[in-house]
Design a protein around this motif. Structure first.
Motif, PDB file in Angstrom:
ATOM      1  N   GLN A 198       1.228  -1.109  -0.024  1.00 57.36           N
ATOM      2  CA  GLN A 198       0.036  -0.113   0.386  1.00 57.36           C
ATOM      3  C   GLN A 198       0.534   1.071  -0.141  1.00 57.36           C
ATOM      4  OE1 GLN A 198      -3.049   0.275   3.182  1.00 57.36           O
ATOM      5  NE2 GLN A 198      -3.571   1.406   2.761  1.00 57.36           N
ATOM      6  N   LEU A 199       2.359   1.259   1.078  1.00 60.36           N
ATOM      7  CA  LEU A 199       2.660   2.462   0.285  1.00 60.36           C
ATOM      8  C   LEU A 199       3.353   2.463  -0.802  1.00 60.36           C
ATOM      9  CD1 LEU A 199       4.314   3.825   3.078  1.00 60.36           C
ATOM     10  CD2 LEU A 199       5.825   2.997   3.502  1.00 60.36           C
ATOM     11  N   ALA A 200       4.085   1.870  -1.662  1.00 62.72           N
ATOM     12  CA  ALA A 200       4.223   1.686  -2.328  1.00 62.72           C
ATOM     13  C   ALA A 200       3.720   2.495  -3.657  1.00 62.72           C
ATOM     14  CB  ALA A 200       4.760   0.070  -3.372  1.00 62.72           C
ATOM     15  N   GLU A 201       2.229   2.451  -2.964  1.00 65.17           N
ATOM     16  CA  GLU A 201       1.577   3.744  -4.191  1.00 65.17           C
ATOM     17  C   GLU A 201       1.948   5.219  -3.935  1.00 65.17           C
ATOM     18  OE1 GLU A 201      -0.710   2.792  -6.141  1.00 65.17           O
ATOM     19  OE2 GLU A 201      -0.562   0.111  -5.238  1.00 65.17           O
ATOM     20  N   THR A 202       2.747   5.368  -2.896  1.00 61.87           N
ATOM     21  CA  THR A 202       2.956   6.837  -2.761  1.00 61.87           C
ATOM     22  C   THR A 202       4.880   6.886  -2.692  1.00 61.87           C
ATOM     23  OG1 THR A 202       2.303   6.833  -0.538  1.00 61.87           O
ATOM     24  CG2 THR A 202       0.519   7.998  -1.757  1.00 61.87           C
ATOM     25  N   ASP A 203       5.090   5.941  -2.288  1.00 59.38           N
ATOM     26  CA  ASP A 203       6.652   6.030  -2.231  1.00 59.38           C
ATOM     27  C   ASP A 203       7.748   5.664  -3.585  1.00 59.38           C
ATOM     28  OD1 ASP A 203       9.110   5.861  -1.262  1.00 59.38           O
ATOM     29  OD2 ASP A 203       8.997   5.663   1.135  1.00 59.38           O
ATOM     30  N   GLU A 204       8.358   5.785  -3.818  1.00 58.12           N
ATOM     31  CA  GLU A 204       9.037   5.327  -5.041  1.00 58.12           C
ATOM     32  C   GLU A 204      10.218   4.346  -4.989  1.00 58.12           C
ATOM     33  OE1 GLU A 204      10.496   9.461  -3.590  1.00 58.12           O
ATOM     34  OE2 GLU A 204       8.697   8.789  -4.147  1.00 58.12           O
ATOM     35  N   ARG A 205      10.227   4.509  -3.318  1.00 61.56           N
ATOM     36  CA  ARG A 205      11.564   3.663  -3.464  1.00 61.56           C
ATOM     37  C   ARG A 205      11.260   1.979  -2.741  1.00 61.56           C
ATOM     38  NH1 ARG A 205      12.949   7.001   1.854  1.00 61.56           N
ATOM     39  NH2 ARG A 205      10.854   6.824   2.409  1.00 61.56           N
ATOM     40  N   LEU A 206      10.605   1.487  -2.914  1.00 62.63           N
ATOM     41  CA  LEU A 206       8.952   0.680  -2.684  1.00 62.63           C
ATOM     42  C   LEU A 206       8.716  -0.084  -4.239  1.00 62.63           C
ATOM     43  CD1 LEU A 206       7.456   1.116  -0.028  1.00 62.63           C
ATOM     44  CD2 LEU A 206       9.390  -0.621  -0.066  1.00 62.63           C
ATOM     45  N   ASP A 207       9.136  -1.354  -4.743  1.00 64.19           N
ATOM     46  CA  ASP A 207       8.716  -2.134  -5.677  1.00 64.19           C
ATOM     47  C   ASP A 207       8.055  -2.396  -6.167  1.00 64.19           C
ATOM     48  OD1 ASP A 207       8.610  -3.175  -8.541  1.00 64.19           O
ATOM     49  OD2 ASP A 207      11.113  -3.643  -8.560  1.00 64.19           O
ATOM     50  N   PRO A 208       6.347  -2.204  -6.691  1.00 61.17           N
ATOM     51  CA  PRO A 208       5.090  -2.833  -6.221  1.00 61.17           C
ATOM     52  C   PRO A 208       5.128  -4.042  -7.037  1.00 61.17           C
ATOM     53  CG  PRO A 208       4.534  -0.592  -7.044  1.00 61.17           C
ATOM     54  CD  PRO A 208       6.310  -0.819  -6.799  1.00 61.17           C
ATOM     55  N   ASP A 209       6.238  -4.333  -8.148  1.00 62.11           N
ATOM     56  CA  ASP A 209       6.392  -6.107  -7.931  1.00 62.11           C
ATOM     57  C   ASP A 209       7.034  -6.791  -7.394  1.00 62.11           C
ATOM     58  OD1 ASP A 209       5.126  -4.618 -10.424  1.00 62.11           O
ATOM     59  OD2 ASP A 209       7.251  -4.963 -12.413  1.00 62.11           O
ATOM     60  N   VAL A 210       7.912  -6.250  -6.674  1.00 67.21           N
ATOM     61  CA  VAL A 210       8.778  -7.281  -6.020  1.00 67.21           C
ATOM     62  C   VAL A 210       7.305  -7.306  -4.642  1.00 67.21           C
ATOM     63  CG1 VAL A 210      10.528  -7.003  -3.825  1.00 67.21           C
ATOM     64  CG2 VAL A 210      11.039  -6.162  -6.265  1.00 67.21           C
TER      65      VAL A 210
END
Length: 190
Positions: free
Chosen positions: A139-151
């Motif tokens: 959920q945080l990956a939606e707004t934090d570009e440091r997190l990769d949603p695919d990973v």
């Protein structure tokens, strides 16, 4: 607080693009999960070693390897987020797992079949917690570009597979552990 009107905005009313990650709270959260991941990794390896040579052995070896890989995934994510691992929490997770082995489960000298049932339950709880962490980070990956949603999607998928497998192993182990042979000459009583 809005500078123009002096009113407060709730987090939900702030546009997603202007929200920032609360690194302090995230650090506490992820370090708590790292402590749990440390305990879970050790528990999974211990259970896999204990079941070597049984029907459960190969499946538990594979799951233990995945759980260790997931712990490395968590430390990688923490690194990307610039969140240091708190050594005291990691040590606490390690120590808690070791203390958990002291429960005798009805036997003093050799391993009880009940031990495997309880350890599978403990792993299920750990994997459920890990899935919750991946969901929060996804959920945080939606707004934090440091997190990769695919990973994170991959971690979630693997966690759900692990949970399903552990639930099946637990059902089988519980059935075989608690099933007793009927005493000779006695039928089922109504």
């Amino acid at each position: 607080m809005s500078h123009a009107t002096g009113t407060r905005h709730s987090p939900a009313s702030v546009p997603t693009s202007t929200r920032r990650t609360d690194t302090q709270l995230l650090s506490v959260y992820l370090n708590d999960h790292l402590a749990g991941a440390t305990a879970g990794t050790d528990r999974a390896r211990y259970l896999a070693r204990s079941c070597r040579g049984t029907d459960l052995g190969p499946t538990l070896e594979a799951i233990a390897g995945e759980i260790a890989k997931d712990r490395r995934g968590l430390t990688d994510l923490m690194h990307r987020l610039h969140i240091p691992a708190r050594r005291y929490k990691v040590c606490a997770g390690w120590a808690a797992e070791k203390l958990g082995r002291l429960k005798a489960n009805g036997r003093l000298v050799r391993r009880s079949p009940l031990s495997t049932v309880i350890e599978l339950e403990m792993l299920r709880v750990g994997v459920t917690g890990k899935i919750a962490c991946w969901e929060a980070l996804r959920q945080l990956a939606e707004t934090d570009e440091r997190l990769d949603p695919d990973v994170l999607d991959d971690l979630l998928s693997r966690g759900h597979r692990q949970l399903h497998t552990l639930e099946e192993l637990h059902r089988e182990q519980a059935a075989s552990t608690f099933r007793t042979a009927e005493p000779h000459g006695q039928g089922a009583q109504s």
